[in-house]
Design a protein around this motif. Structure first.
Motif, PDB file in Angstrom:
ATOM      1  N   ARG A 131      69.007   0.251 -13.618  1.00 49.32           N
ATOM      2  CA  ARG A 131      67.867  -0.569 -14.049  1.00 49.32           C
ATOM      3  C   ARG A 131      66.664   0.299 -14.383  1.00 49.32           C
ATOM      4  NH1 ARG A 131      68.130  -1.684  -8.417  1.00 49.32           N
ATOM      5  NH2 ARG A 131      66.252  -0.976  -7.363  1.00 49.32           N
ATOM      6  N   GLU A 132      66.624   1.536 -13.844  1.00 47.77           N
ATOM      7  CA  GLU A 132      65.515   2.457 -14.107  1.00 47.77           C
ATOM      8  C   GLU A 132      65.418   2.840 -15.578  1.00 47.77           C
ATOM      9  OE1 GLU A 132      66.561   2.827  -9.786  1.00 47.77           O
ATOM     10  OE2 GLU A 132      67.720   2.769 -11.646  1.00 47.77           O
ATOM     11  N   LEU A 133      66.488   2.669 -16.339  1.00 48.97           N
ATOM     12  CA  LEU A 133      66.409   2.958 -17.773  1.00 48.97           C
ATOM     13  C   LEU A 133      65.402   2.036 -18.453  1.00 48.97           C
ATOM     14  CD1 LEU A 133      70.108   3.667 -18.828  1.00 48.97           C
ATOM     15  CD2 LEU A 133      68.339   5.272 -18.077  1.00 48.97           C
ATOM     16  N   LEU A 173      66.271  -3.788 -19.151  1.00 46.12           N
ATOM     17  CA  LEU A 173      66.369  -3.242 -20.505  1.00 46.12           C
ATOM     18  C   LEU A 173      65.498  -4.045 -21.472  1.00 46.12           C
ATOM     19  CD1 LEU A 173      70.139  -2.281 -20.896  1.00 46.12           C
ATOM     20  CD2 LEU A 173      68.222  -0.865 -20.132  1.00 46.12           C
ATOM     21  N   GLY A 174      65.158  -5.265 -21.106  1.00 47.23           N
ATOM     22  CA  GLY A 174      64.254  -6.077 -21.919  1.00 47.23           C
ATOM     23  C   GLY A 174      62.837  -5.539 -21.971  1.00 47.23           C
ATOM     24  N   ASN A 175      62.523  -4.556 -21.117  1.00 41.40           N
ATOM     25  CA  ASN A 175      61.203  -3.909 -21.137  1.00 41.40           C
ATOM     26  C   ASN A 175      61.083  -2.875 -22.251  1.00 41.40           C
ATOM     27  OD1 ASN A 175      60.558  -5.326 -18.809  1.00 41.40           O
ATOM     28  ND2 ASN A 175      61.169  -3.661 -17.468  1.00 41.40           N
ATOM     29  N   LEU A 176      62.187  -2.531 -22.889  1.00 44.33           N
ATOM     30  CA  LEU A 176      62.209  -1.452 -23.891  1.00 44.33           C
ATOM     31  C   LEU A 176      61.774  -1.994 -25.250  1.00 44.33           C
ATOM     32  CD1 LEU A 176      65.598   0.172 -22.811  1.00 44.33           C
ATOM     33  CD2 LEU A 176      63.279   0.825 -22.117  1.00 44.33           C
ATOM     34  N   GLY A 235      65.946 -10.782 -25.265  1.00 41.40           N
ATOM     35  CA  GLY A 235      65.197 -11.471 -26.305  1.00 41.40           C
ATOM     36  C   GLY A 235      63.785 -10.921 -26.496  1.00 41.40           C
ATOM     37  N   ASN A 236      63.337 -10.043 -25.591  1.00 42.05           N
ATOM     38  CA  ASN A 236      62.016  -9.410 -25.711  1.00 42.05           C
ATOM     39  C   ASN A 236      62.025  -8.188 -26.621  1.00 42.05           C
ATOM     40  OD1 ASN A 236      61.117 -11.247 -23.796  1.00 42.05           O
ATOM     41  ND2 ASN A 236      61.444  -9.839 -22.101  1.00 42.05           N
ATOM     42  N   LEU A 237      63.183  -7.765 -27.077  1.00 40.28           N
ATOM     43  CA  LEU A 237      63.311  -6.518 -27.842  1.00 40.28           C
ATOM     44  C   LEU A 237      62.950  -6.762 -29.302  1.00 40.28           C
ATOM     45  CD1 LEU A 237      66.622  -5.234 -26.215  1.00 40.28           C
ATOM     46  CD2 LEU A 237      64.256  -4.651 -25.597  1.00 40.28           C
ATOM     47  N   SER A 238      61.687  -6.949 -29.549  1.00 39.95           N
ATOM     48  CA  SER A 238      61.211  -7.403 -30.865  1.00 39.95           C
ATOM     49  C   SER A 238      61.450  -6.406 -31.993  1.00 39.95           C
ATOM     50  CB  SER A 238      59.729  -7.755 -30.795  1.00 39.95           C
ATOM     51  OG  SER A 238      58.983  -6.633 -30.353  1.00 39.95           O
ATOM     52  N   ASN A 239      61.663  -5.133 -31.688  1.00 36.51           N
ATOM     53  CA  ASN A 239      61.913  -4.129 -32.723  1.00 36.51           C
ATOM     54  C   ASN A 239      63.394  -3.837 -32.927  1.00 36.51           C
ATOM     55  OD1 ASN A 239      59.215  -3.335 -33.612  1.00 36.51           O
ATOM     56  ND2 ASN A 239      58.942  -2.722 -31.483  1.00 36.51           N
ATOM     57  N   LEU A 240      64.243  -4.529 -32.192  1.00 38.97           N
ATOM     58  CA  LEU A 240      65.680  -4.246 -32.243  1.00 38.97           C
ATOM     59  C   LEU A 240      66.261  -4.548 -33.621  1.00 38.97           C
ATOM     60  CD1 LEU A 240      67.685  -3.236 -30.083  1.00 38.97           C
ATOM     61  CD2 LEU A 240      68.442  -5.596 -29.847  1.00 38.97           C
ATOM     62  N   ARG A 241      67.025  -3.592 -34.158  1.00 41.05           N
ATOM     63  CA  ARG A 241      67.712  -3.761 -35.436  1.00 41.05           C
ATOM     64  C   ARG A 241      69.214  -3.908 -35.263  1.00 41.05           C
ATOM     65  NH1 ARG A 241      67.506   0.633 -38.478  1.00 41.05           N
ATOM     66  NH2 ARG A 241      66.520   1.984 -36.978  1.00 41.05           N
ATOM     67  N   THR A 242      69.773  -3.280 -34.212  1.00 38.86           N
ATOM     68  CA  THR A 242      71.213  -3.350 -33.961  1.00 38.86           C
ATOM     69  C   THR A 242      71.464  -3.662 -32.494  1.00 38.86           C
ATOM     70  OG1 THR A 242      71.741  -1.781 -35.725  1.00 38.86           O
ATOM     71  CG2 THR A 242      73.396  -2.075 -34.015  1.00 38.86           C
TER      72      THR A 242
END
Length: 163
Positions: free
Chosen positions: A54-56, A80-83, A105-112
């Motif tokens: 979870r530290e990632l 991981l949703g913090n990234l 769902g928080n990963l607003s910049n995710l492309r893949t």
């Protein structure tokens, strides 16, 4: 060959770490979560065991996380949703179980987003429909249930969806 050191977590200025295809057979060290400047973390195609630490989720500058093709088990950590800078998330071809965390769902910049070929269960979280920048979403070969959420209409940039 076949080992890893926890001292990697002391390399504070590291921005790129690629240990793919090294036959590593250990768990991912939680100390990697201390690498605050890390932009790319690639540990693909090893024999990594244990769960995803979870530290990632502390790696606020991370743009690429590639943990595919290992023997990782357990749940995908919601941290991981913090990234929020993450653009590429590859967790496919492991033995991950449990639900897809709604925090993704928080990963607003995710492309893949590639979560295929695991043992994930439950419904697809509605929040994944809010990933407006996602172009590729692979969720197939899991035990997911229910329909694709209505929020899928927000996926304006989606080019490839494999359920």
């Amino acid at each position: 060959r076949g080992s890893s050191t926890h001292e990697l977590g002391d390399l504070n200025n590291l921005t790129y770490l690629n240990l793919s295809r090294n036959n590593l057979t250990v768990p991912i060290p939680s100390e990697l979560g201390n690498l605050n400047n890390l932009i790319t973390l690639m540990l693909s195609s090893n024999l990594l065991t244990g769960s995803i630490p979870r530290e990632l989720g502390n790696l606020s500058n991370l743009r690429t996380l590639r943990l595919l093709s290992n023997d990782l088990a357990g749940h995908i950590p919601g941290e991981l949703g913090n990234l929020t800078n993450l653009e590429l998330l590859y967790l496919n071809d492991n033995d991950l179980t449990g639900p897809i965390p709604r925090e993704l769902g928080n990963l607003s910049n995710l492309r893949t987003l590639r979560l295929n070929n695991n043992e994930l269960t439950g419904p697809i979280p509605p929040g994944l429909g809010n990933l407006s920048n996602v172009q590729t979403m692979w969720l197939y070969n899991n035990d997911l249930t229910g329909p694709m959420p209505a929020e899928r209409g927000n996926l304006n940039n989606l080019m490839t969806l494999l359920l």
